[in-house]
Scaffold this active site. Structure first.
Site, PDB file in Angstrom:
ATOM      1  N   HIS A 238       4.505  -6.279   2.695  1.00 26.24           N
ATOM      2  CA  HIS A 238       5.639  -5.876   1.755  1.00 26.24           C
ATOM      3  C   HIS A 238       6.046  -7.111   0.957  1.00 26.24           C
ATOM      4  O   HIS A 238       5.234  -8.285   1.295  1.00 26.24           O
ATOM      5  CB  HIS A 238       6.920  -5.693   2.731  1.00 26.24           C
ATOM      6  CG  HIS A 238       7.478  -6.712   3.494  1.00 26.24           C
ATOM      7  ND1 HIS A 238       8.259  -7.712   2.627  1.00 26.24           N
ATOM      8  CD2 HIS A 238       7.581  -7.191   4.624  1.00 26.24           C
ATOM      9  CE1 HIS A 238       8.790  -8.576   3.684  1.00 26.24           C
ATOM     10  NE2 HIS A 238       8.038  -8.030   5.004  1.00 26.24           N
TER      11      HIS A 238
ATOM     12  N   CYS B 264       5.881  -9.540   9.858  1.00 27.26           N
ATOM     13  CA  CYS B 264       5.015  -8.737   8.881  1.00 27.26           C
ATOM     14  C   CYS B 264       4.409  -9.650   8.127  1.00 27.26           C
ATOM     15  O   CYS B 264       4.342 -10.914   7.996  1.00 27.26           O
ATOM     16  CB  CYS B 264       6.223  -8.191   8.001  1.00 27.26           C
ATOM     17  SG  CYS B 264       7.079  -6.746   8.578  1.00 27.26           S
TER      18      CYS B 264
END
Length: 411
Positions: free
Chosen positions: A101, A115
């Site tokens: 992301h 992440c």
């Protein structure tokens, strides 16, 4: 495919460089993330078309290594693990909380909660380029896909006549494994030569070859014991009371002479049941096929030298030529250290799969035998972006509903 150009992009460049204008078939893209270099490289075939710095998970929240794919895309998402933390341009890799992301903080050292953070401009371009199912390979060191040519690899062919004729019946996929959501044999010859036609479903197929698990072995025991007249209940892969009783009755009729006789499910028992049912030698491997994030079928395969580790290898079909009946495969080997307990459970005596000869990736391919009818069925499904994973450790715990095969590795 993209234009076969190399833009001289340095893998360590801190500036994202993307050339989406060349995109003509996003199915053939591959994304490689290096945690040690804190970098990402996007490949079209063997060519790098984009690179960027990234930030992966910090200590205590390490980004897992392994083979993933994009299973969901959202232009804006908020984490329900970390107090609604914003995750713009989110491309999910697991249902348990790992994703690519955009972030305003990409310091090029591990800083996230697991992440993979990307700079804004790169995240925007990558989001436009990718489709669902694009492979994402995360490792400590840098890997780069290389051309692989081996007769075991699949290539497009005309589909075999239906029904499939084999001593071993293809089973449907065994279904979905539960995943906790944390974020919102010998084939008959073909009857006639058939022209190669494009697959009816052009979604890439995802293939996993691994060692058979005890559940798959028990399913076969239940199936063949039922054929022999023993009441086993459902062939579900679980040792319920009916199956335990059926095994006991079989042993009374077919005494096992070895020291394994006292074990409920042993190699000798499996071999005896196969022999009694006229099924030949028990297979020690399995091939599983998914398409569109759903199981399609699975079938037995044979792994030679099972005491040697296969290793973990990933292959992607960058081009599939229906006219010539050829496929261009690219492959990488992922470091994956098995624990002593895992090696004992799998019957592996050494991790050195290269002791035979040549390279581990070619050795692994050369040790696998796939029944002709299974091969023909997969050949007829091939499209660009189809992938093959070879692994000792089976279906990863993150594999489940709405995913491709997810393989976790240890450095």
């Amino acid at each position: 495919m993209f234009s076969r150009l190399v833009f001289g992009l340095g893998l360590l460049s801190a500036t994202a460089l993307v050339h989406p204008a060349f995109a003509t078939d996003a199915r053939a893209l591959q994304i490689f993330v290096s945690k040690s270099k804190q970098s990402m490289a996007v490949y079209d075939g063997a060519d790098v078309i984009a690179t960027s710095k990234i930030s992966s998970g910090k200590a205590g929240h390490t980004t897992p290594s392994g083979i993933f794919s994009v299973i969901e895309k959202q232009t804006y998402h908020e984490s329900n693990i970390y107090s609604g933390a914003p995750m713009p341009l989110m491309q999910r890799l697991t249902w348990s909380g790992i994703a690519l992301h955009q972030s305003n903080s990409v310091p090029r050292y591990p800083a996230s909660h697991g992440c993979v953070r990307m700079p804004d401009a790169f995240a925007k371009q990558l989001f436009k380029m990718t489709e669902m199912g694009v492979p994402v390979i995360i490792t400590d060191g840098q890997l780069a896909p290389e051309p692989i040519d081996h007769p075991m690899l699949f290539r497009p062919q005309a589909p075999a006549p239906a029904p499939l004729l084999s001593d071993v019946e293809l089973r449907p996929g065994i279904g979905e494994l539960p995943v906790q959501v944390a974020m919102n044999e010998v084939a008959m010859p073909r009857l006639q030569v058939q022209p190669i036609a494009a697959p009816a479903n052009d979604q890439p197929v995802k293939i996993l070859i691994t060692r058979r698990s005890q559940r798959e072995t028990i399913i076969d025991l239940q199936t063949y014991l039922a054929e022999l007249g023993f009441a086993v209940g459902n062939a579900d892969g679980y040792l319920g009371p009916a199956t335990v009783q059926a095994i006991g009755e079989f042993k009374k009729q077919h005494p096992l002479a070895s020291t394994q006789a006292k074990s409920l499910v042993s190699d000798d028992l499996v071999r005896a049941v196969y022999t009694a049912a006229g099924k030949g030698e028990p297979p020690n491997g399995v091939i599983m096929v998914r398409q569109g994030f759903r199981p399609v079928f699975e079938a037995p395969v044979t792994i030679a030298e099972p005491e040697l580790a296969l290793g973990t290898h990933f292959f992607s079909a960058s081009e599939v030529n229906l006219k010539d009946g050829t496929t261009e495969w690219l492959g990488v080997t992922l470091p994956n250290t098995l624990t002593s307990q895992t090696m004992k459970r799998l019957g592996i005596s050494t991790m050195e799969s290269s002791v035979i000869s040549g390279t581990p990736i070619l050795n692994a391919l050369g040790r696998i035998t796939i029944p002709d009818d299974t091969r023909q069925r997969i050949d007829a499904m091939l499209t660009p972006g189809s992938t093959l994973t070879i692994s000792d450790t089976g279906v990863g715990p993150e594999t489940g509903q709405g995913t491709d095969f997810i393989t976790l590795t240890r450095g």
